[in-house]
Scaffold this motif. Structure first.
Motif, PDB file in Angstrom:
ATOM      1  N   SER A 116       0.307  -1.553  -7.852  1.00  0.00           N
ATOM      2  CA  SER A 116      -0.382  -2.813  -7.571  1.00  0.00           C
ATOM      3  C   SER A 116      -0.989  -2.672  -6.189  1.00  0.00           C
ATOM      4  O   SER A 116      -1.160  -1.550  -5.713  1.00  0.00           O
ATOM      5  CB  SER A 116       0.612  -3.979  -7.608  1.00  0.00           C
ATOM      6  OG  SER A 116      -0.066  -5.199  -7.468  1.00  0.00           O
ATOM      7  N   ASP A 117      -1.321  -3.756  -5.553  1.00  0.00           N
ATOM      8  CA  ASP A 117      -1.745  -3.676  -4.155  1.00  0.00           C
ATOM      9  C   ASP A 117      -1.354  -4.971  -3.456  1.00  0.00           C
ATOM     10  O   ASP A 117      -1.214  -6.011  -4.109  1.00  0.00           O
ATOM     11  CB  ASP A 117      -3.257  -3.464  -4.017  1.00  0.00           C
ATOM     12  CG  ASP A 117      -3.614  -3.092  -2.581  1.00  0.00           C
ATOM     13  OD1 ASP A 117      -3.450  -1.919  -2.211  1.00  0.00           O
ATOM     14  OD2 ASP A 117      -4.014  -3.994  -1.813  1.00  0.00           O
ATOM     15  N   PRO A 119      -9.970  -3.336   6.683  1.00  0.00           N
ATOM     16  CA  PRO A 119      -9.052  -2.573   7.542  1.00  0.00           C
ATOM     17  C   PRO A 119      -9.510  -2.601   8.997  1.00  0.00           C
ATOM     18  O   PRO A 119     -10.716  -2.667   9.258  1.00  0.00           O
ATOM     19  CB  PRO A 119      -9.157  -1.146   6.986  1.00  0.00           C
ATOM     20  CG  PRO A 119      -9.637  -1.311   5.580  1.00  0.00           C
ATOM     21  CD  PRO A 119     -10.539  -2.512   5.606  1.00  0.00           C
ATOM     22  N   TYR A 136      -6.025  -8.583   6.979  1.00  0.00           N
ATOM     23  CA  TYR A 136      -7.170  -8.284   6.107  1.00  0.00           C
ATOM     24  C   TYR A 136      -8.066  -9.500   5.944  1.00  0.00           C
ATOM     25  O   TYR A 136      -9.290  -9.394   5.978  1.00  0.00           O
ATOM     26  CB  TYR A 136      -6.685  -7.773   4.738  1.00  0.00           C
ATOM     27  CG  TYR A 136      -6.101  -6.390   4.842  1.00  0.00           C
ATOM     28  CD1 TYR A 136      -6.931  -5.269   4.960  1.00  0.00           C
ATOM     29  CD2 TYR A 136      -4.740  -6.189   4.879  1.00  0.00           C
ATOM     30  CE1 TYR A 136      -6.397  -4.000   5.098  1.00  0.00           C
ATOM     31  CE2 TYR A 136      -4.190  -4.921   5.013  1.00  0.00           C
ATOM     32  CZ  TYR A 136      -5.028  -3.827   5.124  1.00  0.00           C
ATOM     33  OH  TYR A 136      -4.502  -2.577   5.269  1.00  0.00           O
ATOM     34  N   ARG A 189       3.865   4.742  -1.607  1.00  0.00           N
ATOM     35  CA  ARG A 189       2.581   5.141  -2.183  1.00  0.00           C
ATOM     36  C   ARG A 189       2.716   6.401  -3.050  1.00  0.00           C
ATOM     37  O   ARG A 189       1.797   7.214  -3.114  1.00  0.00           O
ATOM     38  CB  ARG A 189       1.531   5.359  -1.074  1.00  0.00           C
ATOM     39  CG  ARG A 189       1.461   4.232  -0.044  1.00  0.00           C
ATOM     40  CD  ARG A 189       0.978   2.938  -0.641  1.00  0.00           C
ATOM     41  NE  ARG A 189      -0.293   3.087  -1.297  1.00  0.00           N
ATOM     42  CZ  ARG A 189      -1.461   3.004  -0.703  1.00  0.00           C
ATOM     43  NH1 ARG A 189      -1.529   2.775   0.559  1.00  0.00           N
ATOM     44  NH2 ARG A 189      -2.563   3.155  -1.382  1.00  0.00           N
ATOM     45  N   GLN A 190       3.849   6.503  -3.741  1.00  0.00           N
ATOM     46  CA  GLN A 190       4.040   7.663  -4.618  1.00  0.00           C
ATOM     47  C   GLN A 190       3.136   7.604  -5.841  1.00  0.00           C
ATOM     48  O   GLN A 190       2.794   8.641  -6.416  1.00  0.00           O
ATOM     49  CB  GLN A 190       5.507   7.773  -5.061  1.00  0.00           C
ATOM     50  CG  GLN A 190       5.989   6.656  -5.996  1.00  0.00           C
ATOM     51  CD  GLN A 190       7.510   6.673  -6.207  1.00  0.00           C
ATOM     52  OE1 GLN A 190       8.242   7.323  -5.484  1.00  0.00           O
ATOM     53  NE2 GLN A 190       7.990   5.944  -7.208  1.00  0.00           N
ATOM     54  N   ALA A 191       2.791   6.392  -6.262  1.00  0.00           N
ATOM     55  CA  ALA A 191       1.869   6.247  -7.392  1.00  0.00           C
ATOM     56  C   ALA A 191       0.451   6.378  -6.842  1.00  0.00           C
ATOM     57  O   ALA A 191       0.178   6.009  -5.719  1.00  0.00           O
ATOM     58  CB  ALA A 191       2.076   4.896  -8.062  1.00  0.00           C
ATOM     59  N   SER A 218       3.041  -3.752   7.030  1.00  0.00           N
ATOM     60  CA  SER A 218       2.593  -2.480   7.590  1.00  0.00           C
ATOM     61  C   SER A 218       2.124  -2.587   9.030  1.00  0.00           C
ATOM     62  O   SER A 218       2.372  -1.696   9.820  1.00  0.00           O
ATOM     63  CB  SER A 218       1.483  -1.910   6.717  1.00  0.00           C
ATOM     64  OG  SER A 218       1.959  -1.732   5.400  1.00  0.00           O
ATOM     65  N   MET A 245     -10.104  -0.218  -8.821  1.00  0.00           N
ATOM     66  CA  MET A 245      -8.705  -0.340  -8.406  1.00  0.00           C
ATOM     67  C   MET A 245      -8.101  -1.691  -8.820  1.00  0.00           C
ATOM     68  O   MET A 245      -7.037  -1.751  -9.436  1.00  0.00           O
ATOM     69  CB  MET A 245      -8.640  -0.139  -6.894  1.00  0.00           C
ATOM     70  CG  MET A 245      -7.307  -0.367  -6.260  1.00  0.00           C
ATOM     71  SD  MET A 245      -6.048   0.781  -6.866  1.00  0.00           S
ATOM     72  CE  MET A 245      -4.589  -0.077  -6.294  1.00  0.00           C
ATOM     73  N   HIS A 262       5.739   6.398   6.322  1.00  0.00           N
ATOM     74  CA  HIS A 262       4.635   5.558   5.836  1.00  0.00           C
ATOM     75  C   HIS A 262       4.180   6.210   4.535  1.00  0.00           C
ATOM     76  O   HIS A 262       4.847   7.126   4.043  1.00  0.00           O
ATOM     77  CB  HIS A 262       3.522   5.460   6.882  1.00  0.00           C
ATOM     78  CG  HIS A 262       2.563   4.315   6.639  1.00  0.00           C
ATOM     79  ND1 HIS A 262       1.435   4.121   7.396  1.00  0.00           N
ATOM     80  CD2 HIS A 262       2.566   3.318   5.722  1.00  0.00           C
ATOM     81  CE1 HIS A 262       0.793   3.041   6.966  1.00  0.00           C
ATOM     82  NE2 HIS A 262       1.469   2.535   5.938  1.00  0.00           N
TER      83      HIS A 262
HETATM   84  O1  1CP Z   1       2.850   3.905  -4.812  1.00  0.00           O
HETATM   85  C1  1CP Z   1       1.816   3.261  -4.834  1.00  0.00           C
HETATM   86  O2  1CP Z   1       0.702   3.705  -4.482  1.00  0.00           O
HETATM   87  C2  1CP Z   1       1.965   1.896  -5.374  1.00  0.00           C
HETATM   88  C3  1CP Z   1       0.857   1.029  -5.222  1.00  0.00           C
HETATM   89  C4  1CP Z   1       0.356   0.561  -3.867  1.00  0.00           C
HETATM   90  C5  1CP Z   1       1.054  -0.012  -2.809  1.00  0.00           C
HETATM   91  C6  1CP Z   1       2.564  -0.158  -2.631  1.00  0.00           C
HETATM   92  C7  1CP Z   1      -1.017   0.523  -3.549  1.00  0.00           C
HETATM   93  C8  1CP Z   1      -2.106   1.065  -4.393  1.00  0.00           C
HETATM   94  N1  1CP Z   1      -1.159  -0.157  -2.379  1.00  0.00           N
HETATM   95  C9  1CP Z   1       0.081  -0.475  -1.884  1.00  0.00           C
HETATM   96  C10 1CP Z   1       0.420  -1.232  -0.694  1.00  0.00           C
HETATM   97  C11 1CP Z   1      -0.602  -1.422   0.347  1.00  0.00           C
HETATM   98  N2  1CP Z   1      -1.954  -1.646   0.225  1.00  0.00           N
HETATM   99  C12 1CP Z   1      -0.287  -1.506   1.714  1.00  0.00           C
HETATM  100  C13 1CP Z   1       1.109  -1.421   2.261  1.00  0.00           C
HETATM  101  C14 1CP Z   1       1.567  -0.028   2.334  1.00  0.00           C
HETATM  102  C15 1CP Z   1       0.901   0.821   3.368  1.00  0.00           C
HETATM  103  O3  1CP Z   1       0.933   0.439   4.560  1.00  0.00           O
HETATM  104  O4  1CP Z   1       0.393   1.894   2.986  1.00  0.00           O
HETATM  105  C16 1CP Z   1      -1.475  -1.719   2.426  1.00  0.00           C
HETATM  106  C17 1CP Z   1      -1.632  -1.849   3.923  1.00  0.00           C
HETATM  107  C18 1CP Z   1      -2.514  -1.814   1.470  1.00  0.00           C
HETATM  108  C19 1CP Z   1      -3.922  -2.075   1.733  1.00  0.00           C
HETATM  109  C20 1CP Z   1      -4.766  -0.991   1.188  1.00  0.00           C
HETATM  110  N3  1CP Z   1      -5.081  -0.893  -0.121  1.00  0.00           N
HETATM  111  C21 1CP Z   1      -5.295   0.117   1.860  1.00  0.00           C
HETATM  112  C22 1CP Z   1      -5.116   0.424   3.352  1.00  0.00           C
HETATM  113  C23 1CP Z   1      -6.359   0.158   4.134  1.00  0.00           C
HETATM  114  C24 1CP Z   1      -6.111   0.147   5.642  1.00  0.00           C
HETATM  115  O5  1CP Z   1      -5.981  -0.939   6.215  1.00  0.00           O
HETATM  116  O6  1CP Z   1      -6.048   1.233   6.235  1.00  0.00           O
HETATM  117  C25 1CP Z   1      -5.994   0.892   0.925  1.00  0.00           C
HETATM  118  C26 1CP Z   1      -6.764   2.150   1.156  1.00  0.00           C
HETATM  119  C27 1CP Z   1      -5.833   0.252  -0.337  1.00  0.00           C
HETATM  120  C28 1CP Z   1      -6.327   0.710  -1.665  1.00  0.00           C
HETATM  121  C29 1CP Z   1      -5.309   1.226  -2.569  1.00  0.00           C
HETATM  122  N4  1CP Z   1      -4.102   0.619  -2.854  1.00  0.00           N
HETATM  123  C30 1CP Z   1      -3.408   1.358  -3.778  1.00  0.00           C
HETATM  124  C31 1CP Z   1      -4.236   2.487  -4.103  1.00  0.00           C
HETATM  125  C32 1CP Z   1      -3.884   3.560  -5.114  1.00  0.00           C
HETATM  126  C33 1CP Z   1      -5.419   2.387  -3.338  1.00  0.00           C
HETATM  127  C34 1CP Z   1      -6.616   3.320  -3.348  1.00  0.00           C
HETATM  128  C35 1CP Z   1      -7.546   2.861  -4.431  1.00  0.00           C
HETATM  129  C36 1CP Z   1      -8.869   3.530  -4.451  1.00  0.00           C
HETATM  130  O7  1CP Z   1      -9.124   4.435  -3.652  1.00  0.00           O
HETATM  131  O8  1CP Z   1      -9.670   3.135  -5.306  1.00  0.00           O
END
Ligand code: 1CP
Length: 350
Positions: A81-82, A163, A157, A33-35, A212, A51, A326
């Protein structure tokens, strides 16, 4: 931009070499999640775009993916991406709500719901191929990591509707409807494989499968009801010669299985020291991890001490890719990430 690695090509980068257990010039680093998340330049760029719309805009995807590489000098980019995107592209009604995460309009609760899920067609991924090609051209020798959500984590999901902590509905469905469960995970593994193939065929140099939430399962249930479907995702890559990273949270008891699903690299969270993780995973695989993301919120000395400990304990592994246990927490000071990347490089340079 000035990429961090010293290799001439992504296929010969420290990230790919560490994933294969080959000698490296220094331990490669990237951050899950560096991006997005902690970067002000990300928030500025995303302002006014939802998003999931941002994820389908090749120019935005390219720029957001590059931001952390420029800023932190990490050894890999990860596609912006997501994990729910393949479902969204296929036509499932999902929204990512700010501060919450993915919310599914019509959760999967019956056998009929499973059979009504649309399949993802490769032709729907033109935007992704455009973004990956542009990124690979910009990144030069820095590898791009493609990713997908693993079938189990995506199923949580779809079934919960958003979540959740306990994933109780997911487990109840898994036990009560084993055949529909298997069909659901088969579908999700097909779409994850389609999503990964599009990224690799457009130039991604490695892939990560995010499972995850797999750590909520017992090893027996994971082995019987989940692992075959995650393995099918990796098998769907066929002969494509890119390293495969397999990650989940709280997977201490599942680590040997997570490796057996077809990984070159097992991602480890912060709960288990890497030397113990190396024993559990066995000699044929590299490790990725495992700094507690919360440590980045602590004082400078603590951060440095923890980074040094992880680098030391990782010596027990065949190869090591430094990462967090994580994803980056949204409150993280980006400068701390930059310092961690520099420190890992400094500590491990030949
Ligand atoms: O580095 C990066 O951020 C690259 C992009 C990326 C990745 C690899 C995003 C963008 N999401 C993910 C993977 C992702 N998405 C995972 C696997 C990694 C992890 O465990 O963290 C999971 C479980 C998700 C599902 C998801 N999408 C959540 C988690 C919710 C929960 O169950 O607690 C959330 C908050 C998102 C939204 C999301 N995805 C990415 C971003 C930048 C955001 C936030 C967008 C916003 O706030 O509008």
């Amino acid at each position: 931009m000035s990429p961090a690695p010293v290799s001439a090509s992504p296929a010969d980068s420290d990230l790919v070499r560490a994933a294969r257990g080959l000698p490296v010039s220094r331990t490669p680093v990237w951050f899950m999640r560096q991006a997005g998340r902690s970067l002000p330049e990300y928030r500025a760029l995303r302002a006014g775009t939802a998003m999931l719309a941002a994820c389908q805009d090749p120019d935005l995807v390219t720029e957001i993916t590059l931001q952390p590489v420029r800023r932190h000098q990490v050894d890999a980019a990860i596609l912006f991406s997501d994990i729910v995107l393949p479902l969204v592209v296929a036509g499932v009604d999902i929204e990512i709500k700010p501060g919450i995460g993915p919310v599914v309009a019509n959760p999967v609760r019956t056998v009929a719901d499973v059979d009504a899920l649309p399949d993802l067609a490769p032709e729907q991924l033109g935007f992704l191929e455009t973004a990956v090609r542009a990124l690979v051209a910009e990144l030069g020798p820095t590898p791009l990591i493609g990713f997908a959500g693993a079938p189990f984590t995506l199923a949580t999901y779809l079934i919960e509707g958003g979540p959740s902590k306990e994933h109780a509905r997911t487990k109840a469905f898994m036990y009560a409807e084993p055949e529909a469960w298997a069909r659901l995970l088969e579908r999700l593994s097909r779409s994850a494989a389609t999503f990964l193939r599009a990224q690799v065929d457009s130039g991604a140099s490695a892939v990560q499968l995010f499972d995850s939430w797999a750590g909520v399962l017992s090893a027996a249930d994971y082995a019987e009801r989940v692992l075959p479907h995650s393995r099918a995702v990796f098998d769907g890559l066929g002969e494509r010669d890119v390293p495969r990273i397999h990650f989940g949270v709280g997977t201490g008891e599942l680590l040997p299985l997570i490796g057996d699903a077809g990984a070159d690299v097992v991602g480890v969270d912060w709960r288990l020291p890497l030397d113990e993780a190396a024993r559990r995973v066995g000699p044929g695989r590299s490790l990725q991890g495992n700094l507690d993301p919360a440590v980045l919120l602590a004082d400078r000395d603590t951060v440095e001490r923890e980074v040094r400990r992880i680098v030391r304990q990782a010596e027990a592994a065949r190869g090591h890719i430094f990462n967090l246990g994580h994803g980056v927490l949204p409150d993280t000071d980006p400068d701390v990430l930059t310092r961690v990347a520099a420190l890992v490089h400094e500590l491990t340079a030949e």
